[in-house]
Every structure is written in C-alpha cells, then in structure tokens.
Design a protein around this motif. Structure first.
Motif, PDB file in Angstrom:
ATOM      1  N   ASN A  71      -1.692   3.593  15.062  1.00  0.00           N
ATOM      2  CA  ASN A  71      -0.484   4.216  15.595  1.00  0.00           C
ATOM      3  C   ASN A  71       0.527   4.326  14.460  1.00  0.00           C
ATOM      4  O   ASN A  71       0.958   3.300  13.920  1.00  0.00           O
ATOM      5  CB  ASN A  71       0.074   3.367  16.737  1.00  0.00           C
ATOM      6  CG  ASN A  71       1.369   3.918  17.305  1.00  0.00           C
ATOM      7  OD1 ASN A  71       1.922   4.909  16.815  1.00  0.00           O
ATOM      8  ND2 ASN A  71       1.879   3.278  18.337  1.00  0.00           N
ATOM      9  N   PRO A  72       0.928   5.544  14.061  1.00  0.00           N
ATOM     10  CA  PRO A  72       1.855   5.694  12.927  1.00  0.00           C
ATOM     11  C   PRO A  72       3.155   4.904  13.079  1.00  0.00           C
ATOM     12  O   PRO A  72       3.737   4.473  12.081  1.00  0.00           O
ATOM     13  CB  PRO A  72       2.123   7.205  12.898  1.00  0.00           C
ATOM     14  CG  PRO A  72       0.926   7.817  13.531  1.00  0.00           C
ATOM     15  CD  PRO A  72       0.495   6.847  14.595  1.00  0.00           C
ATOM     16  N   GLU A  73       3.594   4.679  14.302  1.00  0.00           N
ATOM     17  CA  GLU A  73       4.842   3.954  14.517  1.00  0.00           C
ATOM     18  C   GLU A  73       4.717   2.477  14.182  1.00  0.00           C
ATOM     19  O   GLU A  73       5.720   1.774  14.091  1.00  0.00           O
ATOM     20  CB  GLU A  73       5.302   4.122  15.965  1.00  0.00           C
ATOM     21  CG  GLU A  73       5.695   5.558  16.314  1.00  0.00           C
ATOM     22  CD  GLU A  73       6.215   5.686  17.727  1.00  0.00           C
ATOM     23  OE1 GLU A  73       6.241   4.669  18.449  1.00  0.00           O
ATOM     24  OE2 GLU A  73       6.604   6.807  18.104  1.00  0.00           O
ATOM     25  N   ARG A  74       3.488   2.001  13.959  1.00  0.00           N
ATOM     26  CA  ARG A  74       3.248   0.605  13.587  1.00  0.00           C
ATOM     27  C   ARG A  74       2.879   0.469  12.114  1.00  0.00           C
ATOM     28  O   ARG A  74       2.364  -0.557  11.691  1.00  0.00           O
ATOM     29  CB  ARG A  74       2.151   0.007  14.467  1.00  0.00           C
ATOM     30  CG  ARG A  74       2.598  -0.189  15.913  1.00  0.00           C
ATOM     31  CD  ARG A  74       1.448  -0.639  16.810  1.00  0.00           C
ATOM     32  NE  ARG A  74       0.781  -1.842  16.337  1.00  0.00           N
ATOM     33  CZ  ARG A  74       1.215  -3.084  16.550  1.00  0.00           C
ATOM     34  NH1 ARG A  74       2.338  -3.293  17.222  1.00  0.00           N
ATOM     35  NH2 ARG A  74       0.527  -4.128  16.101  1.00  0.00           N
ATOM     36  N   VAL A  75       3.164   1.519  11.340  1.00  0.00           N
ATOM     37  CA  VAL A  75       2.852   1.529   9.907  1.00  0.00           C
ATOM     38  C   VAL A  75       4.095   1.936   9.126  1.00  0.00           C
ATOM     39  O   VAL A  75       4.724   2.957   9.441  1.00  0.00           O
ATOM     40  CB  VAL A  75       1.709   2.517   9.587  1.00  0.00           C
ATOM     41  CG1 VAL A  75       1.414   2.526   8.082  1.00  0.00           C
ATOM     42  CG2 VAL A  75       0.460   2.176  10.390  1.00  0.00           C
ATOM     43  N   ILE A  76       4.436   1.170   8.107  1.00  0.00           N
ATOM     44  CA  ILE A  76       5.509   1.578   7.205  1.00  0.00           C
ATOM     45  C   ILE A  76       4.910   1.843   5.829  1.00  0.00           C
ATOM     46  O   ILE A  76       4.167   1.019   5.281  1.00  0.00           O
ATOM     47  CB  ILE A  76       6.641   0.532   7.112  1.00  0.00           C
ATOM     48  CG1 ILE A  76       7.758   1.059   6.211  1.00  0.00           C
ATOM     49  CG2 ILE A  76       6.150  -0.820   6.662  1.00  0.00           C
ATOM     50  CD1 ILE A  76       9.089   0.401   6.421  1.00  0.00           C
ATOM     51  N   ILE A 124       1.120  -2.691   9.735  1.00  0.00           N
ATOM     52  CA  ILE A 124       0.640  -2.395   8.384  1.00  0.00           C
ATOM     53  C   ILE A 124       1.814  -2.031   7.487  1.00  0.00           C
ATOM     54  O   ILE A 124       2.688  -1.240   7.862  1.00  0.00           O
ATOM     55  CB  ILE A 124      -0.373  -1.228   8.399  1.00  0.00           C
ATOM     56  CG1 ILE A 124      -1.631  -1.602   9.188  1.00  0.00           C
ATOM     57  CG2 ILE A 124      -0.755  -0.820   6.975  1.00  0.00           C
ATOM     58  CD1 ILE A 124      -2.636  -0.466   9.321  1.00  0.00           C
ATOM     59  N   LEU A 125       1.815  -2.597   6.292  1.00  0.00           N
ATOM     60  CA  LEU A 125       2.778  -2.271   5.239  1.00  0.00           C
ATOM     61  C   LEU A 125       2.004  -1.716   4.049  1.00  0.00           C
ATOM     62  O   LEU A 125       1.071  -2.356   3.562  1.00  0.00           O
ATOM     63  CB  LEU A 125       3.560  -3.524   4.824  1.00  0.00           C
ATOM     64  CG  LEU A 125       4.449  -3.431   3.589  1.00  0.00           C
ATOM     65  CD1 LEU A 125       5.576  -2.431   3.790  1.00  0.00           C
ATOM     66  CD2 LEU A 125       5.009  -4.807   3.240  1.00  0.00           C
ATOM     67  N   VAL A 126       2.382  -0.519   3.583  1.00  0.00           N
ATOM     68  CA  VAL A 126       1.594   0.199   2.575  1.00  0.00           C
ATOM     69  C   VAL A 126       2.379   0.377   1.284  1.00  0.00           C
ATOM     70  O   VAL A 126       3.555   0.773   1.292  1.00  0.00           O
ATOM     71  CB  VAL A 126       1.159   1.584   3.102  1.00  0.00           C
ATOM     72  CG1 VAL A 126       0.275   2.290   2.075  1.00  0.00           C
ATOM     73  CG2 VAL A 126       0.429   1.454   4.430  1.00  0.00           C
ATOM     74  N   HIS A 127       1.701   0.107   0.174  1.00  0.00           N
ATOM     75  CA  HIS A 127       2.234   0.338  -1.179  1.00  0.00           C
ATOM     76  C   HIS A 127       1.752   1.698  -1.680  1.00  0.00           C
ATOM     77  O   HIS A 127       0.568   2.012  -1.604  1.00  0.00           O
ATOM     78  CB  HIS A 127       1.710  -0.767  -2.109  1.00  0.00           C
ATOM     79  CG  HIS A 127       1.854  -0.482  -3.569  1.00  0.00           C
ATOM     80  ND1 HIS A 127       2.909  -0.954  -4.318  1.00  0.00           N
ATOM     81  CD2 HIS A 127       1.066   0.212  -4.426  1.00  0.00           C
ATOM     82  CE1 HIS A 127       2.760  -0.559  -5.572  1.00  0.00           C
ATOM     83  NE2 HIS A 127       1.648   0.150  -5.670  1.00  0.00           N
ATOM     84  N   THR A 128       2.676   2.518  -2.165  1.00  0.00           N
ATOM     85  CA  THR A 128       2.277   3.785  -2.789  1.00  0.00           C
ATOM     86  C   THR A 128       2.391   3.670  -4.305  1.00  0.00           C
ATOM     87  O   THR A 128       3.203   2.910  -4.818  1.00  0.00           O
ATOM     88  CB  THR A 128       3.139   4.958  -2.280  1.00  0.00           C
ATOM     89  OG1 THR A 128       4.530   4.637  -2.431  1.00  0.00           O
ATOM     90  CG2 THR A 128       2.859   5.223  -0.814  1.00  0.00           C
ATOM     91  N   PHE A 171       5.044   8.351  10.393  1.00  0.00           N
ATOM     92  CA  PHE A 171       5.092   6.977   9.914  1.00  0.00           C
ATOM     93  C   PHE A 171       6.529   6.574   9.576  1.00  0.00           C
ATOM     94  O   PHE A 171       7.418   7.421   9.441  1.00  0.00           O
ATOM     95  CB  PHE A 171       4.207   6.819   8.671  1.00  0.00           C
ATOM     96  CG  PHE A 171       2.751   7.063   8.928  1.00  0.00           C
ATOM     97  CD1 PHE A 171       1.924   6.035   9.344  1.00  0.00           C
ATOM     98  CD2 PHE A 171       2.194   8.328   8.772  1.00  0.00           C
ATOM     99  CE1 PHE A 171       0.570   6.260   9.590  1.00  0.00           C
ATOM    100  CE2 PHE A 171       0.851   8.564   9.026  1.00  0.00           C
ATOM    101  CZ  PHE A 171       0.037   7.529   9.436  1.00  0.00           C
ATOM    102  N   TRP A 172       6.740   5.277   9.421  1.00  0.00           N
ATOM    103  CA  TRP A 172       8.004   4.776   8.900  1.00  0.00           C
ATOM    104  C   TRP A 172       8.000   4.918   7.378  1.00  0.00           C
ATOM    105  O   TRP A 172       6.941   4.811   6.734  1.00  0.00           O
ATOM    106  CB  TRP A 172       8.204   3.312   9.273  1.00  0.00           C
ATOM    107  CG  TRP A 172       8.669   3.105  10.679  1.00  0.00           C
ATOM    108  CD1 TRP A 172       7.944   3.289  11.817  1.00  0.00           C
ATOM    109  CD2 TRP A 172       9.970   2.671  11.090  1.00  0.00           C
ATOM    110  NE1 TRP A 172       8.708   2.991  12.916  1.00  0.00           N
ATOM    111  CE2 TRP A 172       9.954   2.604  12.510  1.00  0.00           C
ATOM    112  CE3 TRP A 172      11.127   2.312  10.404  1.00  0.00           C
ATOM    113  CZ2 TRP A 172      11.068   2.204  13.248  1.00  0.00           C
ATOM    114  CZ3 TRP A 172      12.240   1.912  11.134  1.00  0.00           C
ATOM    115  CH2 TRP A 172      12.202   1.873  12.538  1.00  0.00           C
ATOM    116  N   ALA A 173       9.173   5.149   6.805  1.00  0.00           N
ATOM    117  CA  ALA A 173       9.318   5.311   5.356  1.00  0.00           C
ATOM    118  C   ALA A 173      10.176   4.176   4.803  1.00  0.00           C
ATOM    119  O   ALA A 173      11.294   3.949   5.276  1.00  0.00           O
ATOM    120  CB  ALA A 173       9.966   6.658   5.032  1.00  0.00           C
ATOM    121  N   GLY A 174       9.640   3.483   3.812  1.00  0.00           N
ATOM    122  CA  GLY A 174      10.370   2.393   3.185  1.00  0.00           C
ATOM    123  C   GLY A 174      10.868   2.781   1.802  1.00  0.00           C
ATOM    124  O   GLY A 174      10.131   3.362   1.010  1.00  0.00           O
TER     125      GLY A 174
END
Length: 258
Positions: A153-158, A125-129, A175-178
């Motif tokens: 799983n937070p490790e599979r989400v950026i 998952i890739l998330v836009h804030t 989570f990952w931070a982009g």
C-alpha cells in the motif's frame, strides 16, 4: 543516533523534539558478517532506546541491511533471515532504510527481498534513494519494484531523500515523500521549503540527517524557523513538521507518544 553523542539528545529535547526514529544504516564501513548485523540490531532495539530514555526522548527504529551493503546478496539473505527475530521489539517501526545505492542488479534483488519481507510481515517501509546523477533512475527502479507487489500500500511507504527532480514522481505514485535535511548535500532547509511551496504539504515529511558525515540533528527545527521567516502560518509549520510524520508513523501501532 548510534553515530551521535549524548549532547545531540540533549539538544533535540531542548528544541522540543518529541521522538527520534532511527533507520538501520551504513556503519561508516562495510560489515563483514551477519553477526555484525545481529549486534547492530540489538543496539537499535535494546541499547539505544535506553540511552535516549535518559533524556526523556522516545526512540524508535527501522531494520534492514542498508543499500550500501547490498551488493553481497548471500550476506543480505543471511541478514534478512534474522530480522524477523527483532520485528516484535517494542520500538521497531518497520523495514528501512532499504533501497538502492548504485542501482546494480544485486541491489535491486536485495530491495525485492526486503519488500517481500515487509509485505509478508505487514510492516511499514522506509526507502533510501541514490545520490546525485543516480537518483532519478534509482527512484524509478524503486517505484517499479514497489508497484510490482500488489500487497504494498503506497500510503504505508515513505520514499526518502527526494529532491526537486524526483518528488513529483513519488507523490504522483501515491507514496509519501521524505526530505532529508543536510547543511551541505541532499536538501537544505531552504530547498525543502521551496519544494513545499511548489508541491504542497500532503504526504511530505522532513527528517534531520544524523550520520557519520557533516549533519545536524536539529535540521528539522531549523527548517521550521525557515518556514516562519518566510511568513508561513504556525498551523502549516505544525502540519508539516509534526502532524505529517505522526500521521504516517501512527500506522504502526507501536508508535505512541505521550
């Protein structure tokens, strides 16, 4: 890259970029029907990989209905219904960029539908804030939605577009931070390196904004130069610029670099 010219591909290859990973995003205008999205997904999975291949650059993509078009829940449901048809395409990494734009109830509902789709199909998952004053509230709403589904799983989400006031929330939640690099907005190379120096280099990646506005496809290589100018070791630069995104994306078996 659907908004960019071929010179951008040439520039990226010349700068040493090894792959381009393109999220589904806003087309510069609101699409009026599910058919528009069907054609867009074909563009991302069929046409754009061929265009990139002409310049020796592997092209990967994410699929979703972007938050800027998520206010129409009925349309969003129709779009989500066709996404599974494209998930087996060889260049699809997962679901994204999903998230929020104005933090409305309809946007939150569509975000939840995307999370359900990703969880059911075991997708990254890739998330836009959101932007500006809505970012902190939106980030909290997004984290709540993700945490409410035990399959995630937070490790599979950026979670992308983090800034100084949201990066800690994202990292503390696992989570990952982009960091999305722009010349004028969101995050400049200098601000990105500032955050690295405060928060460390784990579960952080950088990405070059490439869209309809003022943006530079070479923002990541330029940030590497900013790190070098500040005296950071080559090993750290490689870790953040290259190894981190490879580590995250390699959770998708389709992400293979020669």
């Amino acid at each position: 890259m659907v908004s960019r010219v071929t010179d951008d591909y040439i520039d990226m290859v010349t700068a040493g970029c090894q792959a381009v990973c393109e999220p589904a995003f806003w087309a510069g205008f609101d699409r009026s029907s599910v058919n528009g999205f069907y054609d867009y997904f074909r563009q991302l999975t069929e046409h754009e990989p061929k265009r990139a291949a002409k310049f020796g650059l592997p092209h990967f993509a994410w699929l979703c209905i972007n938050p800027k078009e998520s206010e129409d829940v009925k349309l969003a449901e129709e779009v989500l219904a066709i996404i599974p048809k494209f998930l087996n395409a060889p260049n699809v990494l997962g679901i994204g960029e999903i998230g929020l734009n104005k933090n409305s109830k309809n946007e939150v509902r569509v975000l939840e539908l995307h999370i359900e789709l990703a969880a059911r199909n075991q997708q990254l998952i890739l998330v836009h804030t959101p932007h500006l004053e809505d970012k902190l509230k939106g980030t909290r709403l997004i984290l709540d939605a993700l945490k409410s589904d035990p399959r995630i799983n937070p490790e599979r989400v950026i979670i992308d577009h983090v800034e100084e006031h949201t990066i800690r929330l994202v990292l503390d939640a696992g989570f990952w931070a982009g960091m999305t690099l722009y010349p004028e907005s969101k995050c400049s190379p200098a601000r990105a390196v500032d955050m690295l120096e405060v928060y460390g280099s784990e579960r952080i990646w950088m990405n070059s904004a490439c869209d309809w506005g003022v943006s530079i496809p070479l923002a990541v290589p330029r940030t590497a130069l900013e790190m070098k100018k500040r005296g950071h070791k080559n090993e750290l630069i490689d870790h953040v610029i290259y190894q981190n995104p490879v580590k995250f994306l390699s959770q998708c078996p389709k992400f293979i670099l020669s």
